[in-house]
Design an enzyme around this catalytic site. Structure first.
Site, PDB file in Angstrom:
ATOM      1  N   ARG A  31       0.860  -1.190   0.000  1.00 21.48           N
ATOM      2  CA  ARG A  31       0.000   0.000   0.000  1.00 21.48           C
ATOM      3  C   ARG A  31       0.898   1.242   0.000  1.00 21.48           C
ATOM      4  O   ARG A  31       1.673   1.448   0.940  1.00 21.48           O
ATOM      5  CB  ARG A  31      -0.900  -0.003   1.242  1.00 21.48           C
ATOM      6  CG  ARG A  31      -1.709   1.261   1.370  1.00 21.48           C
ATOM      7  CD  ARG A  31      -2.651   1.270   2.578  1.00 21.48           C
ATOM      8  NE  ARG A  31      -3.262   2.560   2.671  1.00 21.48           N
ATOM      9  CZ  ARG A  31      -3.241   3.365   3.744  1.00 21.48           C
ATOM     10  NH1 ARG A  31      -2.674   2.962   4.861  1.00 21.48           N
ATOM     11  NH2 ARG A  31      -3.802   4.541   3.707  1.00 21.48           N
ATOM     12  N   HIS A  71      -3.309  10.855   0.734  1.00 22.31           N
ATOM     13  CA  HIS A  71      -2.726  10.675   2.067  1.00 22.31           C
ATOM     14  C   HIS A  71      -2.182  12.039   2.491  1.00 22.31           C
ATOM     15  O   HIS A  71      -0.987  12.216   2.717  1.00 22.31           O
ATOM     16  CB  HIS A  71      -1.651   9.593   2.027  1.00 22.31           C
ATOM     17  CG  HIS A  71      -1.312   9.008   3.377  1.00 22.31           C
ATOM     18  ND1 HIS A  71      -1.406   7.661   3.675  1.00 22.31           N
ATOM     19  CD2 HIS A  71      -0.870   9.576   4.508  1.00 22.31           C
ATOM     20  CE1 HIS A  71      -1.033   7.434   4.917  1.00 22.31           C
ATOM     21  NE2 HIS A  71      -0.697   8.593   5.447  1.00 22.31           N
ATOM     22  N   GLU A  78      -7.449   8.156   6.437  1.00 20.77           N
ATOM     23  CA  GLU A  78      -7.736   8.776   7.734  1.00 20.77           C
ATOM     24  C   GLU A  78      -8.316  10.188   7.619  1.00 20.77           C
ATOM     25  O   GLU A  78      -7.709  11.163   8.085  1.00 20.77           O
ATOM     26  CB  GLU A  78      -6.466   8.805   8.590  1.00 20.77           C
ATOM     27  CG  GLU A  78      -5.919   7.429   8.895  1.00 20.77           C
ATOM     28  CD  GLU A  78      -4.685   7.444   9.800  1.00 20.77           C
ATOM     29  OE1 GLU A  78      -4.120   8.523  10.040  1.00 20.77           O
ATOM     30  OE2 GLU A  78      -4.303   6.373  10.285  1.00 20.77           O
ATOM     31  N   ASN A 121      -7.328   1.550  10.115  1.00 24.52           N
ATOM     32  CA  ASN A 121      -6.008   1.857  10.679  1.00 24.52           C
ATOM     33  C   ASN A 121      -6.175   1.887  12.191  1.00 24.52           C
ATOM     34  O   ASN A 121      -6.979   2.678  12.713  1.00 24.52           O
ATOM     35  CB  ASN A 121      -5.512   3.226  10.212  1.00 24.52           C
ATOM     36  CG  ASN A 121      -5.255   3.285   8.713  1.00 24.52           C
ATOM     37  OD1 ASN A 121      -5.460   2.311   7.992  1.00 24.52           O
ATOM     38  ND2 ASN A 121      -4.801   4.431   8.248  1.00 24.52           N
ATOM     39  N   TYR A 153      -4.176   2.041  16.005  1.00 28.88           N
ATOM     40  CA  TYR A 153      -2.954   2.232  16.808  1.00 28.88           C
ATOM     41  C   TYR A 153      -3.216   2.006  18.295  1.00 28.88           C
ATOM     42  O   TYR A 153      -2.458   1.302  18.956  1.00 28.88           O
ATOM     43  CB  TYR A 153      -2.334   3.614  16.533  1.00 28.88           C
ATOM     44  CG  TYR A 153      -1.724   3.640  15.146  1.00 28.88           C
ATOM     45  CD1 TYR A 153      -0.441   3.170  14.925  1.00 28.88           C
ATOM     46  CD2 TYR A 153      -2.468   4.048  14.040  1.00 28.88           C
ATOM     47  CE1 TYR A 153       0.112   3.118  13.644  1.00 28.88           C
ATOM     48  CE2 TYR A 153      -1.924   3.999  12.748  1.00 28.88           C
ATOM     49  CZ  TYR A 153      -0.639   3.526  12.564  1.00 28.88           C
ATOM     50  OH  TYR A 153      -0.106   3.464  11.293  1.00 28.88           O
ATOM     51  N   GLU A 204      -3.406  -0.178   8.278  1.00 27.53           N
ATOM     52  CA  GLU A 204      -2.226   0.298   9.018  1.00 27.53           C
ATOM     53  C   GLU A 204      -2.270  -0.254  10.427  1.00 27.53           C
ATOM     54  O   GLU A 204      -3.333  -0.276  11.075  1.00 27.53           O
ATOM     55  CB  GLU A 204      -2.192   1.830   9.147  1.00 27.53           C
ATOM     56  CG  GLU A 204      -1.729   2.552   7.926  1.00 27.53           C
ATOM     57  CD  GLU A 204      -1.660   4.062   8.138  1.00 27.53           C
ATOM     58  OE1 GLU A 204      -1.422   4.517   9.287  1.00 27.53           O
ATOM     59  OE2 GLU A 204      -1.851   4.782   7.142  1.00 27.53           O
TER      60      GLU A 204
HETATM   61  O1  IFM Z   1       2.557   7.891   9.827  1.00 27.19           O
HETATM   62  C1  IFM Z   1       1.194   7.889  10.060  1.00 27.19           C
HETATM   63  C2  IFM Z   1       0.421   7.677   8.771  1.00 27.19           C
HETATM   64  O2  IFM Z   1       0.757   8.646   7.826  1.00 27.19           O
HETATM   65  C3  IFM Z   1      -1.059   7.750   9.021  1.00 27.19           C
HETATM   66  N1  IFM Z   1      -1.451   6.867  10.096  1.00 27.19           N
HETATM   67  C4  IFM Z   1      -0.679   6.903  11.321  1.00 27.19           C
HETATM   68  C5  IFM Z   1       0.797   6.783  11.017  1.00 27.19           C
HETATM   69  C6  IFM Z   1       1.612   6.846  12.334  1.00 27.19           C
HETATM   70  O3  IFM Z   1       1.381   8.056  12.978  1.00 27.19           O
END
Ligand code: IFM
Length: 457
Positions: free
Chosen positions: A87, A131, A176, A306, A308, A370
């Protein structure tokens, strides 16, 4: 469930279903460099990084990983890794330097070469169209506050789809949109650096409208293509000492802003109630027009997620505060990344099962577009291996609980330009020396390679 074991780490991981796609992600401004080469126009990030104090230590993406000149070397790394898919994002101002009108053939040529190199290595190209690097010329017209940007995005999608759609069959429209709206337009800590707080909300609608219009353009240009969007999602948690109805209301309000604002219109065709954010009515005071939601809710082939970490919230301390929540810290002593983000793998299972509970049959197949972590410089990155292993296990648990997850793309293939943090946060399976461009695979690279191989065997 049969068990595989990676050669580097003895932690057994469940086998994901046959056909599961193993990938890695990057983004144009974060890796390409060549900021003004071959006719590329400036993007909002080219402008923002020159604002004093905007990026830590004044770093810029001018050179980044120099991927623009090291495409073959990077594809060779991916081939060694054994990726099914890669990706990357396409730089809008490389293709249309002014965002609209004149196409720059050398920009398209670069992505054409990348696609061919990937296919030659047996890796499926999976581009993201946006992006965060909006052409500066469009920002000068209001950027995503201007409804016209959604139409320009569809024009760009058509140009790109027509050029590489004969070979590219999986497309992601936006990355995002929540983060771009909040960081870029509400708080101003990302490009374009506008601190509009709640007046940034139209940016959500215009990005989603752009997604809908670009989806139609891609369907026309690539009839056998798949179209996804990559949403940043975060399960919302309360601290264990939170008890009041106000705390629960704060959690719901945060969930509306971070998750539902961007998933509901795609999957249900309507926006959640935004009255807690001062939205006067369902048309957002005229921003949402007749027919927009139908365009946004056009069927998706998959939802990119995505993930985290979860977000902890409480009721606002100040009842007159602009936002209907306060962000909080968890009381649990979670491990932390160098970004100070808590490491919470079970949040990913919670997120995926929560999406299934909320949207039921309206939830298309999910791909993790992600997931990864920033860790200290160094090659023996055991903490990254533990992070990835825990999160892939969390995906497997969601699959076992009935969620249709089709793939996992780790963030990121390479250390890269981490936005306002410059080069200080290292997310790569491959360490990059930003002075020379030298790439050195880390222990996590070998671990991921072994995992992919064992999952296939
Ligand atoms: O680096 C970023 C990415 O560009 C978008 N999602 C989160 C990642 C980590 O912060």
């Amino acid at each position: 469930m049969p068990v595989t074991t990676s050669p580097i780490d003895a932690t057994p991981l469940p086998r994901l279903p046959a056909g599961f796609v193993w990938g890695a992600s990057t983004a144009a401004y974060q890796i390409e460099g060549a900021a003004d080469e071959d006719g590329k126009g400036p993007s909002v990030w080219d402008t923002f990084v020159r604002r004093p104090g905007a990026v830590r230590d004044g770093h810029t993406g001018d050179f980044a990983c120099d991927h623009y000149h090291r495409l073959d070397e990077d594809v060779e790394l991916m081939r060694r890794l054994g990726l099914d898919a890669y990706r990357f994002s396409i730089s809008w101002p490389r293709v249309l330097p002014n965002g609209t009108g004149k196409v720059e053939p050398r920009g398209l040529d670069f992505y054409d070469r990348l696609v061919d190199a990937l296919l030659g290595a047996g890796i499926e190209p999976t581009p993201t169209l946006f992006h965060w690097d909006l052409p500066q010329a469009l920002e000068d017209e209001g950027g995503w506050l201007n409804r016209d940007t959604a139409h320009r995005f569809a024009e760009y999608a058509a140009v790109t789809g027509e050029r590489i759609g004969d070979r590219v069959k999986r497309w992601i429209t936006l990355n995002e949109p929540f983060v771009h709206m909040t960081y870029g337009y509400a708080f101003g800590v990302h490009a374009p650096g506008r601190a509009l707080m709640l007046d940034a909300l139209p940016v959500a609608h215009h990005q989603l409208l752009g997604h809908g219009l670009a989806t139609a353009a891609l369907r026309a240009a690539v009839p056998d293509g798949q179209v996804l969007i990559a949403n940043n999602c975060s399960p919302v948690r309360l601290r264990s000492d939170a008890r009041s109805d106000q705390d629960s209301a704060a959690a719901s309000a945060y969930d509306v802003l971070h998750n539902r604002l961007f998933n509901d219109p795609l999957l249900t065709g309507s926006y959640p109630d935004l009255s807690a954010y001062g939205m006067p009515d369902r048309s957002w005071g005229g921003v949402v027009r007749e027919g927009d939601l139908a365009a946004i809710a056009a069927p998706l082939d998959g939802l990119g997620v995505n993930y985290y970490n979860p977000t902890w919230v409480t009721a606002p301390n100040d009842p007159a505060a602009l936002l209907p929540f306060d962000l909080a810290e968890p009381e649990e002593p979670y491990q932390r990344t160098t970004f100070d983000w808590p490491v919470v793998p079970d949040g990913l299972t919670e997120l995926l099962t929560g999406l299934k509970d909320r949207y039921g049959d309206a939830l298309p197949p999910v791909t993790i577009t992600e997931n990864g972590c920033a860790q200290p410089t160094g090659l023996d990155d055991r903490a990254r291996v533990d992070y990835l292993s825990g999160h892939i296990d969390a995906v497997a648990r969601a699959v076992a609980l009935g969620v249709d997850v089709r793939g996992y793309f780790t963030w990121s293939l390479l250390d890269n330009f981490e936005w306002a943090e410059g080069y200080h946060q290292r997310f790569g399976l491959v360490e990059v020396d930003f002075a020379t461009g030298l790439r050195t695979p880390r222990a996590s690279f070998e671990w991921y390679r072994g995992l992919i191989a064992s999952q296939r065997s």
